[in-house]
Design a protein around this motif. Sequence first.
Motif, PDB file in Angstrom:
ATOM      1  N   PRO A   1       8.759  14.071  -8.798  1.00  0.00           N
ATOM      2  CA  PRO A   1       9.466  13.054  -9.582  1.00  0.00           C
ATOM      3  C   PRO A   1      10.375  12.147  -8.753  1.00  0.00           C
ATOM      4  O   PRO A   1      10.553  10.978  -9.101  1.00  0.00           O
ATOM      5  N   ASP A   2      10.937  12.647  -7.666  1.00  0.00           N
ATOM      6  CA  ASP A   2      11.807  11.810  -6.838  1.00  0.00           C
ATOM      7  C   ASP A   2      11.006  10.695  -6.167  1.00  0.00           C
ATOM      8  O   ASP A   2      11.437   9.541  -6.127  1.00  0.00           O
ATOM      9  N   ARG A   3       9.842  11.034  -5.658  1.00  0.00           N
ATOM     10  CA  ARG A   3       8.977  10.026  -5.038  1.00  0.00           C
ATOM     11  C   ARG A   3       8.488   9.034  -6.094  1.00  0.00           C
ATOM     12  O   ARG A   3       8.428   7.835  -5.838  1.00  0.00           O
ATOM     13  N   MET A   4       8.156   9.522  -7.283  1.00  0.00           N
ATOM     14  CA  MET A   4       7.732   8.636  -8.370  1.00  0.00           C
ATOM     15  C   MET A   4       8.858   7.659  -8.709  1.00  0.00           C
ATOM     16  O   MET A   4       8.620   6.456  -8.843  1.00  0.00           O
ATOM     17  N   ALA A   5      10.075   8.154  -8.829  1.00  0.00           N
ATOM     18  CA  ALA A   5      11.219   7.301  -9.183  1.00  0.00           C
ATOM     19  C   ALA A   5      11.434   6.201  -8.147  1.00  0.00           C
ATOM     20  O   ALA A   5      11.750   5.063  -8.499  1.00  0.00           O
TER      21      ALA A   5
ATOM     22  N   GLU B   1       0.834  -1.208   0.000  1.00  0.00           N
ATOM     23  CA  GLU B   1       0.000   0.000   0.000  1.00  0.00           C
ATOM     24  C   GLU B   1       0.868   1.258   0.000  1.00  0.00           C
ATOM     25  O   GLU B   1       0.583   2.216  -0.722  1.00  0.00           O
ATOM     26  N   ALA B   2       1.948   1.260   0.762  1.00  0.00           N
ATOM     27  CA  ALA B   2       2.823   2.437   0.844  1.00  0.00           C
ATOM     28  C   ALA B   2       3.450   2.771  -0.504  1.00  0.00           C
ATOM     29  O   ALA B   2       3.453   3.934  -0.935  1.00  0.00           O
ATOM     30  N   VAL B   3       3.978   1.775  -1.208  1.00  0.00           N
ATOM     31  CA  VAL B   3       4.617   2.049  -2.504  1.00  0.00           C
ATOM     32  C   VAL B   3       3.570   2.419  -3.553  1.00  0.00           C
ATOM     33  O   VAL B   3       3.819   3.265  -4.424  1.00  0.00           O
ATOM     34  N   THR B   4       2.380   1.837  -3.440  1.00  0.00           N
ATOM     35  CA  THR B   4       1.307   2.184  -4.369  1.00  0.00           C
ATOM     36  C   THR B   4       0.870   3.626  -4.146  1.00  0.00           C
ATOM     37  O   THR B   4       0.642   4.374  -5.104  1.00  0.00           O
ATOM     38  N   ARG B   5       0.779   4.039  -2.887  1.00  0.00           N
ATOM     39  CA  ARG B   5       0.461   5.447  -2.577  1.00  0.00           C
ATOM     40  C   ARG B   5       1.566   6.377  -3.070  1.00  0.00           C
ATOM     41  O   ARG B   5       1.289   7.454  -3.587  1.00  0.00           O
ATOM     42  N   ASP B   6       2.825   5.967  -2.891  1.00  0.00           N
ATOM     43  CA  ASP B   6       3.928   6.785  -3.401  1.00  0.00           C
ATOM     44  C   ASP B   6       3.749   7.040  -4.888  1.00  0.00           C
ATOM     45  O   ASP B   6       3.922   8.162  -5.369  1.00  0.00           O
TER      46      ASP B   6
END
Length: 98
Positions: free
Chosen positions: A28-32, A13-18
């Motif tokens: 863009p840093d969080r997306m990467a 869930e955390a990475v999907t929210r990121d």
Amino acid sequence: MTTTVTSARDDVEAVTRDYIESWYAGDPDRMARALHDDLVKRTPDGDELRAVSKQRMVGLTRDGGGSDVADPAIEVVVDAVDDDIATARTMCADYVDF
């Protein structure tokens, strides 16, 4: 000493929210951090499938992503986690992503 233990479901869930929140925040840093280096999203475009790489997603996010959407109405659902594979969905104002 305090130890924080998260479940695999919480991690998914955390990475999907990121991923989805970074799109709407234009971060863009969080997306990467959220995307695998070998990502290829495939999107129907008429009679063809359009391919979007991690590099392209990060670039689109850097260009503002969905930051012009006032209320993206984000919902994240983790459908399944089993050993080393998971399925999750993001539903929001513009997209449903799996």
